[in-house]
Design a protein around this motif. Structure first.
Motif, PDB file in Angstrom:
ATOM      1  N   LYS A   1       0.940  -1.231   0.029  1.00 43.82           N
ATOM      2  CA  LYS A   1       0.111   0.109   0.016  1.00 43.82           C
ATOM      3  C   LYS A   1       0.832   1.194  -0.035  1.00 43.82           C
ATOM      4  O   LYS A   1       0.479   2.117  -0.687  1.00 43.82           O
ATOM      5  N   GLY A   2       2.057   1.225   0.669  1.00 44.33           N
ATOM      6  CA  GLY A   2       2.919   2.525   0.731  1.00 44.33           C
ATOM      7  C   GLY A   2       3.486   2.596  -0.884  1.00 44.33           C
ATOM      8  O   GLY A   2       3.615   3.657  -1.028  1.00 44.33           O
ATOM      9  N   LEU A   3       3.906   1.638  -1.309  1.00 42.32           N
ATOM     10  CA  LEU A   3       4.614   1.839  -2.447  1.00 42.32           C
ATOM     11  C   LEU A   3       3.588   2.267  -3.845  1.00 42.32           C
ATOM     12  O   LEU A   3       3.794   2.845  -4.631  1.00 42.32           O
ATOM     13  N   ASP A   4       2.261   1.631  -3.504  1.00 44.16           N
ATOM     14  CA  ASP A   4       1.072   1.856  -4.464  1.00 44.16           C
ATOM     15  C   ASP A   4      -0.186   2.293  -3.728  1.00 44.16           C
ATOM     16  O   ASP A   4      -0.883   1.352  -3.832  1.00 44.16           O
ATOM     17  N   PRO A   5      -0.439   3.631  -3.296  1.00 42.01           N
ATOM     18  CA  PRO A   5      -1.681   3.662  -2.421  1.00 42.01           C
ATOM     19  C   PRO A   5      -2.960   3.459  -3.345  1.00 42.01           C
ATOM     20  O   PRO A   5      -3.965   3.465  -2.611  1.00 42.01           O
ATOM     21  N   SER A   6      -2.948   3.354  -4.440  1.00 38.40           N
ATOM     22  CA  SER A   6      -4.357   3.021  -5.507  1.00 38.40           C
ATOM     23  C   SER A   6      -4.625   1.641  -5.237  1.00 38.40           C
ATOM     24  O   SER A   6      -5.719   1.144  -5.393  1.00 38.40           O
ATOM     25  N   LEU A   7      -3.885   0.807  -4.660  1.00 36.70           N
ATOM     26  CA  LEU A   7      -4.124  -0.688  -4.532  1.00 36.70           C
ATOM     27  C   LEU A   7      -4.891  -0.725  -3.489  1.00 36.70           C
ATOM     28  O   LEU A   7      -4.907  -0.175  -2.576  1.00 36.70           O
ATOM     29  N   GLU A   8      -6.054  -1.701  -3.627  1.00 34.76           N
ATOM     30  CA  GLU A   8      -6.954  -2.180  -2.909  1.00 34.76           C
ATOM     31  C   GLU A   8      -6.529  -3.028  -1.446  1.00 34.76           C
ATOM     32  O   GLU A   8      -5.689  -3.977  -2.049  1.00 34.76           O
ATOM     33  N   LEU A   9      -6.930  -2.901  -0.481  1.00 36.18           N
ATOM     34  CA  LEU A   9      -6.583  -3.496   0.674  1.00 36.18           C
ATOM     35  C   LEU A   9      -7.110  -5.191   0.334  1.00 36.18           C
ATOM     36  O   LEU A   9      -8.392  -5.308   0.073  1.00 36.18           O
ATOM     37  N   ARG A  10      -6.397  -6.188   0.538  1.00 35.09           N
ATOM     38  CA  ARG A  10      -6.994  -7.635   0.284  1.00 35.09           C
ATOM     39  C   ARG A  10      -7.941  -7.797   1.391  1.00 35.09           C
ATOM     40  O   ARG A  10      -8.721  -8.766   1.299  1.00 35.09           O
ATOM     41  N   ASN A  11      -7.422  -7.488   2.571  1.00 38.88           N
ATOM     42  CA  ASN A  11      -8.084  -7.703   3.783  1.00 38.88           C
ATOM     43  C   ASN A  11      -8.345  -6.390   4.924  1.00 38.88           C
ATOM     44  O   ASN A  11      -7.422  -6.012   5.368  1.00 38.88           O
ATOM     45  N   PRO A  12      -9.470  -5.955   4.563  1.00 38.76           N
ATOM     46  CA  PRO A  12      -9.591  -4.353   5.491  1.00 38.76           C
ATOM     47  C   PRO A  12      -9.466  -4.650   6.916  1.00 38.76           C
ATOM     48  O   PRO A  12      -8.963  -3.626   7.481  1.00 38.76           O
ATOM     49  N   ASP A  13      -9.771  -5.941   7.299  1.00 45.33           N
ATOM     50  CA  ASP A  13      -9.589  -6.110   8.889  1.00 45.33           C
ATOM     51  C   ASP A  13      -8.166  -6.881   9.364  1.00 45.33           C
ATOM     52  O   ASP A  13      -8.050  -7.278  10.551  1.00 45.33           O
ATOM     53  N   TRP A  14      -7.291  -6.442   8.390  1.00 46.79           N
ATOM     54  CA  TRP A  14      -5.842  -7.020   8.726  1.00 46.79           C
ATOM     55  C   TRP A  14      -5.178  -6.634   9.996  1.00 46.79           C
ATOM     56  O   TRP A  14      -4.795  -7.117  10.734  1.00 46.79           O
ATOM     57  N   ARG A  15      -5.368  -5.123  10.474  1.00 49.43           N
ATOM     58  CA  ARG A  15      -4.932  -4.614  11.497  1.00 49.43           C
ATOM     59  C   ARG A  15      -5.525  -5.131  12.803  1.00 49.43           C
ATOM     60  O   ARG A  15      -4.779  -5.781  13.783  1.00 49.43           O
ATOM     61  N   ARG A  16      -6.801  -5.695  12.905  1.00 49.61           N
ATOM     62  CA  ARG A  16      -7.347  -6.188  14.121  1.00 49.61           C
ATOM     63  C   ARG A  16      -6.891  -7.640  14.137  1.00 49.61           C
ATOM     64  O   ARG A  16      -6.639  -8.043  15.187  1.00 49.61           O
ATOM     65  N   GLU A  17      -6.799  -8.307  12.930  1.00 48.87           N
ATOM     66  CA  GLU A  17      -6.313  -9.536  13.056  1.00 48.87           C
ATOM     67  C   GLU A  17      -4.685  -9.766  13.466  1.00 48.87           C
ATOM     68  O   GLU A  17      -4.467 -10.520  14.336  1.00 48.87           O
ATOM     69  N   LEU A  18      -4.091  -8.886  13.046  1.00 53.73           N
ATOM     70  CA  LEU A  18      -2.781  -8.549  13.393  1.00 53.73           C
ATOM     71  C   LEU A  18      -2.437  -8.380  15.110  1.00 53.73           C
ATOM     72  O   LEU A  18      -1.619  -8.944  15.630  1.00 53.73           O
ATOM     73  N   ALA A  19      -3.216  -7.359  15.375  1.00 58.52           N
ATOM     74  CA  ALA A  19      -3.192  -7.240  17.088  1.00 58.52           C
ATOM     75  C   ALA A  19      -3.683  -8.331  17.872  1.00 58.52           C
ATOM     76  O   ALA A  19      -2.907  -8.493  18.761  1.00 58.52           O
ATOM     77  N   SER A  20      -4.723  -8.951  17.155  1.00 62.90           N
ATOM     78  CA  SER A  20      -5.072 -10.250  17.918  1.00 62.90           C
ATOM     79  C   SER A  20      -3.931 -11.295  18.264  1.00 62.90           C
ATOM     80  O   SER A  20      -3.800 -11.856  19.131  1.00 62.90           O
TER      81      SER A  20
END
Length: 238
Positions: free
Chosen positions: A125-144
């Motif tokens: 996402k940092g290299l190409d902000p136009s890309l769509e996130l594959r998993n919008p809930d990735w932060r919650r999953e990684l934090a868990s």
């Protein structure tokens, strides 16, 4: 006018962050202010180090397996008087190495899963902000996962991975060596030569055949793969 307690302010901040997730997470990651001194960069560097450490543990197990199997094969064919069941001992030893490596692979997959999550959802996402996130809930999953690390794959899947990548060729080599040992070097029928002590050659042969059939079933049966980043698809090799 009353002021909120620190606990209430913390809860309110968590609620606000959950209610309004940043759709451009990762954007600006490579800007000057988000350089190597940022916490995200240190986090990623730490996960890479852990993944590398566990990758090296896998390699050490494989190296020991190759060394032991090479020694047993050399001993088995060094003299016609060497019993054929030395190779069967090699098969049993290789199975122990496989189980140990599968357990290490499950640990390795924890760190690799985190690295792939950061690569897919932050660095891409940092290299190409136009890309769509594959998993919008990735932060919650990684934090868990940071709060409570869990194994992501089963023991059977880990065994299947290591069989496909490393151990099936080694088991195949031992099988061919055993067949050659009980046929080409036999002075009697191969079933009689396959005998181990009081165990008839037929029982020994059926046991070996059943073991190899089970290994092939575990390696190639249809399943849903949970490990990330495994080079098992043809489109990744182009």
């Amino acid at each position: 006018m009353t002021q909120d307690s620190p606990e209430e302010r913390t809860q309110q901040a968590e609620t606000d962050s959950q209610a309004a997730p940043d759709p451009l997470v990762g954007e600006g990651l490579l800007d000057e202010e988000m350089g190597p001194s940022s916490s995200m960069a240190h986090l990623y560097r730490g996960e890479i180090h852990r993944m590398k450490f566990w990758r090296e543990r896998l390699d050490r197990t494989t190296n020991w397996a190759v060394v032991v199997i090479s020694a047993l094969l050399t001993w088995s064919f060094s003299s016609t008087g060497t019993p054929h069941y030395v190779i069967l001992i090699g098969i049993a030893t290789l199975t122990v190495f496989l189980i140990v490596e599968a357990r290490r692979y499950r640990g390795y997959d924890i760190w690799r899963t985190r690295v792939r999550s950061l690569q897919q959802n932050v660095f891409a996402k940092g290299l190409d902000p136009s890309l769509e996130l594959r998993n919008p809930d990735w932060r919650r999953e990684l934090a868990s996962d940071y709060r409570q690390p869990t194994l992501k794959i089963t023991t059977e899947e880990a065994i299947a991975h290591r069989l496909r990548r490393i151990y099936l060729p080694l088991f195949g080599l031992l099988f061919v060596a055993w067949v050659v040992r009980i046929t080409a070097f036999a002075t009697d029928s191969w079933l009689a030569t396959a005998r181990v002590g009081a165990i008839p050659g037929t029982v020994v042969t059926l046991t070996v055949a059943a073991f190899y059939v089970a290994a092939l079933v575990v390696a190639f049966r249809p399943r849903t793969w949970h490990a990330r980043g495994e080079l098992r698809f043809e489109d990744l090799r182009r």
